[in-house]
Design a protein around this motif. Structure first.
Motif, PDB file in Angstrom:
ATOM      1  N   PHE A  47       7.909  -6.539   1.971  1.00 30.11           N
ATOM      2  CA  PHE A  47       7.269  -5.909   3.143  1.00 30.11           C
ATOM      3  C   PHE A  47       5.751  -5.960   3.024  1.00 30.11           C
ATOM      4  CE2 PHE A  47       5.898  -2.003   5.546  1.00 30.11           C
ATOM      5  CZ  PHE A  47       6.255  -2.464   6.799  1.00 30.11           C
ATOM      6  N   GLU A  48       5.085  -6.476   4.074  1.00 29.37           N
ATOM      7  CA  GLU A  48       3.623  -6.600   4.080  1.00 29.37           C
ATOM      8  C   GLU A  48       2.951  -5.538   4.943  1.00 29.37           C
ATOM      9  OE1 GLU A  48       2.395 -10.501   5.268  1.00 29.37           O
ATOM     10  OE2 GLU A  48       3.609 -11.477   3.743  1.00 29.37           O
ATOM     11  N   GLY A  49       3.665  -5.055   5.951  1.00 25.89           N
ATOM     12  CA  GLY A  49       3.064  -4.052   6.841  1.00 25.89           C
ATOM     13  C   GLY A  49       1.866  -4.579   7.603  1.00 25.89           C
ATOM     14  N   ALA A  50       2.008  -5.775   8.197  1.00 26.19           N
ATOM     15  CA  ALA A  50       0.897  -6.349   8.976  1.00 26.19           C
ATOM     16  C   ALA A  50       0.683  -5.531  10.253  1.00 26.19           C
ATOM     17  CB  ALA A  50       1.197  -7.805   9.309  1.00 26.19           C
ATOM     18  N   PHE A  65      -4.845   7.697   7.564  1.00 26.62           N
ATOM     19  CA  PHE A  65      -3.915   8.615   6.905  1.00 26.62           C
ATOM     20  C   PHE A  65      -3.100   7.905   5.832  1.00 26.62           C
ATOM     21  CE2 PHE A  65      -4.027  10.730  11.195  1.00 26.62           C
ATOM     22  CZ  PHE A  65      -4.646  11.900  10.781  1.00 26.62           C
ATOM     23  N   ASP A  66      -2.881   8.626   4.741  1.00 31.30           N
ATOM     24  CA  ASP A  66      -1.952   8.203   3.698  1.00 31.30           C
ATOM     25  C   ASP A  66      -0.614   8.920   3.962  1.00 31.30           C
ATOM     26  OD1 ASP A  66      -0.890   7.205   1.330  1.00 31.30           O
ATOM     27  OD2 ASP A  66      -2.239   8.325   0.005  1.00 31.30           O
ATOM     28  N   GLY A  67       0.450   8.405   3.394  1.00 33.42           N
ATOM     29  CA  GLY A  67       1.737   9.121   3.410  1.00 33.42           C
ATOM     30  C   GLY A  67       2.384   9.301   4.771  1.00 33.42           C
ATOM     31  N   GLU A  68       2.060   8.397   5.719  1.00 36.96           N
ATOM     32  CA  GLU A  68       2.753   8.505   7.024  1.00 36.96           C
ATOM     33  C   GLU A  68       4.243   8.188   6.860  1.00 36.96           C
ATOM     34  OE1 GLU A  68       4.724   7.367  10.652  1.00 36.96           O
ATOM     35  OE2 GLU A  68       4.208   5.927   9.094  1.00 36.96           O
ATOM     36  N   GLU A  69       4.499   7.118   6.096  1.00 33.42           N
ATOM     37  CA  GLU A  69       5.894   6.701   5.903  1.00 33.42           C
ATOM     38  C   GLU A  69       6.602   7.699   4.983  1.00 33.42           C
ATOM     39  OE1 GLU A  69       6.931   4.372   7.643  1.00 33.42           O
ATOM     40  OE2 GLU A  69       5.352   2.873   7.940  1.00 33.42           O
ATOM     41  N   ARG A  71       0.838  -1.203   0.000  1.00 34.48           N
ATOM     42  CA  ARG A  71       0.000   0.000   0.000  1.00 34.48           C
ATOM     43  C   ARG A  71       0.880   1.263   0.000  1.00 34.48           C
ATOM     44  NH1 ARG A  71      -1.076  -3.534   4.004  1.00 34.48           N
ATOM     45  NH2 ARG A  71      -0.412  -2.185   5.706  1.00 34.48           N
ATOM     46  N   ASP A  72       2.002   1.182  -0.689  1.00 40.42           N
ATOM     47  CA  ASP A  72       2.920   2.329  -0.732  1.00 40.42           C
ATOM     48  C   ASP A  72       2.182   3.543  -1.306  1.00 40.42           C
ATOM     49  OD1 ASP A  72       4.516   0.148  -0.195  1.00 40.42           O
ATOM     50  OD2 ASP A  72       5.945   0.506  -1.820  1.00 40.42           O
ATOM     51  N   SER A  73       2.382   4.694  -0.703  1.00 38.89           N
ATOM     52  CA  SER A  73       1.727   5.916  -1.176  1.00 38.89           C
ATOM     53  C   SER A  73       2.054   6.163  -2.638  1.00 38.89           C
ATOM     54  CB  SER A  73       2.204   7.112  -0.342  1.00 38.89           C
ATOM     55  OG  SER A  73       1.765   6.963   0.979  1.00 38.89           O
ATOM     56  N   ALA A  74       1.123   6.783  -3.335  1.00 38.73           N
ATOM     57  CA  ALA A  74       1.288   7.154  -4.738  1.00 38.73           C
ATOM     58  C   ALA A  74       1.408   5.944  -5.661  1.00 38.73           C
ATOM     59  CB  ALA A  74       2.501   8.084  -4.921  1.00 38.73           C
ATOM     60  N   TYR A  83      -2.531   3.973   6.847  1.00 41.15           N
ATOM     61  CA  TYR A  83      -2.762   2.713   6.133  1.00 41.15           C
ATOM     62  C   TYR A  83      -1.712   2.424   5.071  1.00 41.15           C
ATOM     63  CZ  TYR A  83      -4.656   5.293   2.082  1.00 41.15           C
ATOM     64  OH  TYR A  83      -4.808   6.132   0.996  1.00 41.15           O
ATOM     65  N   ASP A  84      -0.826   3.380   4.799  1.00 35.75           N
ATOM     66  CA  ASP A  84       0.196   3.160   3.773  1.00 35.75           C
ATOM     67  C   ASP A  84       1.299   2.256   4.304  1.00 35.75           C
ATOM     68  OD1 ASP A  84       0.764   5.440   5.518  1.00 35.75           O
ATOM     69  OD2 ASP A  84       2.601   5.688   4.359  1.00 35.75           O
ATOM     70  N   THR A  85       2.016   1.610   3.357  1.00 39.13           N
ATOM     71  CA  THR A  85       3.167   0.789   3.738  1.00 39.13           C
ATOM     72  C   THR A  85       4.455   1.521   3.373  1.00 39.13           C
ATOM     73  OG1 THR A  85       2.755  -0.389   1.654  1.00 39.13           O
ATOM     74  CG2 THR A  85       2.197  -1.544   3.679  1.00 39.13           C
ATOM     75  N   LYS A  86       5.503   1.167   4.071  1.00 38.47           N
ATOM     76  CA  LYS A  86       6.835   1.720   3.818  1.00 38.47           C
ATOM     77  C   LYS A  86       7.346   1.188   2.480  1.00 38.47           C
ATOM     78  CE  LYS A  86      10.852   3.549   5.197  1.00 38.47           C
ATOM     79  NZ  LYS A  86      11.001   5.019   5.142  1.00 38.47           N
TER      80      LYS A  86
END
Ligand code: ZN
Length: 312
Positions: free
Chosen positions: A128-131, A163-167, A57-60, A119-122
């Motif tokens: 990376f799954e970001g569980a 939120f999007d874009g936390e990472e 779920r990486d931003s953008a 909800y975004d992933t790094k």
């Protein structure tokens, strides 16, 4: 032997007695509006798993857009009015589209409480799954929405924010990281909604089987006390501690603007107590999470909302 009249008289007295013993009418409702036990950790875990199953779920990316749509639909299914707030901001990629997912439960009085997760992933970590980071808190937030939508009306509005874009894509800074929270805090300061936020409660990395919530120093002291009180009532006080650290997270744009805010985060996510070596690695997978940990945090948050509702 009793005559008919005697029986009638006795019956009448019994009716009178019963009437006298009747308790005075109780108020229509007493006690807190939310039942902490209604939070189902297993459901929250399933929601987290469903989000992870969508892929990164990486931003953008298309994955982030799909995740935003999914969360919006899950909020609606939970009985909460929901929408996607799309905005553009500068990032290391240049002008970039981000999407916050917003849910709203109207209340009977003034002000609002924000319950939040990212909800975004790094990006840039193969496999990376970001569980735990960030599906755990997102799953819990859906479950909180479900419980609260079915509960009596609160004396304030509740806003659910994903939120999007936390990472950050490269390094945290004015053009990188905390995109969704910086955007929303600024927007609420501008439109006047920030003034009556009673609390912004952020959850992040709350699914670790070995739960140790490490409340960062850059949180509002009254809300830190409230977490500890709620955890004590829940019987899980031993799972919560005050971190010696300040943590840069989505609560910070609110906290820095003087809005009461707290970050319920477990920054001891690793292979041994005190370690954080699963963080931002492929080891952050669903098998590291438990319904019990999600349940603990979910119940504590519901108890906090009850406390906020009881405040004058
Ligand atoms: Zn992260």
């Amino acid at each position: 032997m009793f005559g008919k009249n005697t029986i009638r008289a006795v019956a009448f007295c019994l009716v009178l007695l019963a009437a006298c013993r009747q308790k005075p009418a109780e108020p229509a409702r007493s006690g807190p509006p939310l039942d902490p036990a209604a939070f189902d950790g297993a459901r929250a875990l399933r929601e987290a798993g469903d989000l992870v199953a969508l892929g990164p779920r990486d931003s953008a990316t298309a994955g982030a857009e799909a995740a935003a749509k999914h969360l919006c639909e899950r909020l609606q299914a939970a009985g909460v009015e929901a929408s996607i707030d799309e905005f553009k901001a500068q990032s290391p990629l240049g002008e970039t589209v981000f999407r916050n997912v917003m849910g709203r439960l109207p209340g009977g009085g003034k002000g609002r409480v924000l319950l939040a997760s990212h909800y975004d992933t790094k990006s840039g970590i193969p496999g990376f799954e970001g569980a735990n980071d960030s599906a755990s808190s997102s799953g819990a937030l859906i479950e909180l929405a479900r419980v609260m939508a079915k509960s009596p009306e609160l004396p304030f509005e509740v806003v659910f924010v994903f939120f999007d874009g936390e990472e950050c894509m490269e390094h945290y800074g004015v053009f990188d990281g905390l995109q969704g929270s910086r955007y929303l805090a600024k927007k609420m300061l501008k439109n006047g909604q920030a003034a009556d936020v009673k609390a912004m409660i952020l959850m992040d990395m709350i699914g670790d089987r070995d739960l140790t919530v490490t409340l960062p120093r850059n949180s509002t002291p009254a809300l830190i006390s409230m977490v500890f009180d709620a955890a004590r009532e829940d019987g899980t006080r031993d799972k919560f501690m005050l971190s010696p650290l300040q943590i840069g997270d989505d609560h910070d744009p609110f906290f820095s603007a003087g809005i009461p805010a707290i970050d319920i985060i477990d920054f001891h996510f690793g292979s041994a107590p005190g370690r954080n070596d699963y963080w931002h690695t492929p080891a952050d997978s669903m098998d590291k999470l438990s319904a019990e940990s999600l349940g603990t945090v979910g119940r504590v948050v519901l108890r906090m909302v009850n406390k906020l509702a009881a405040e004058p």
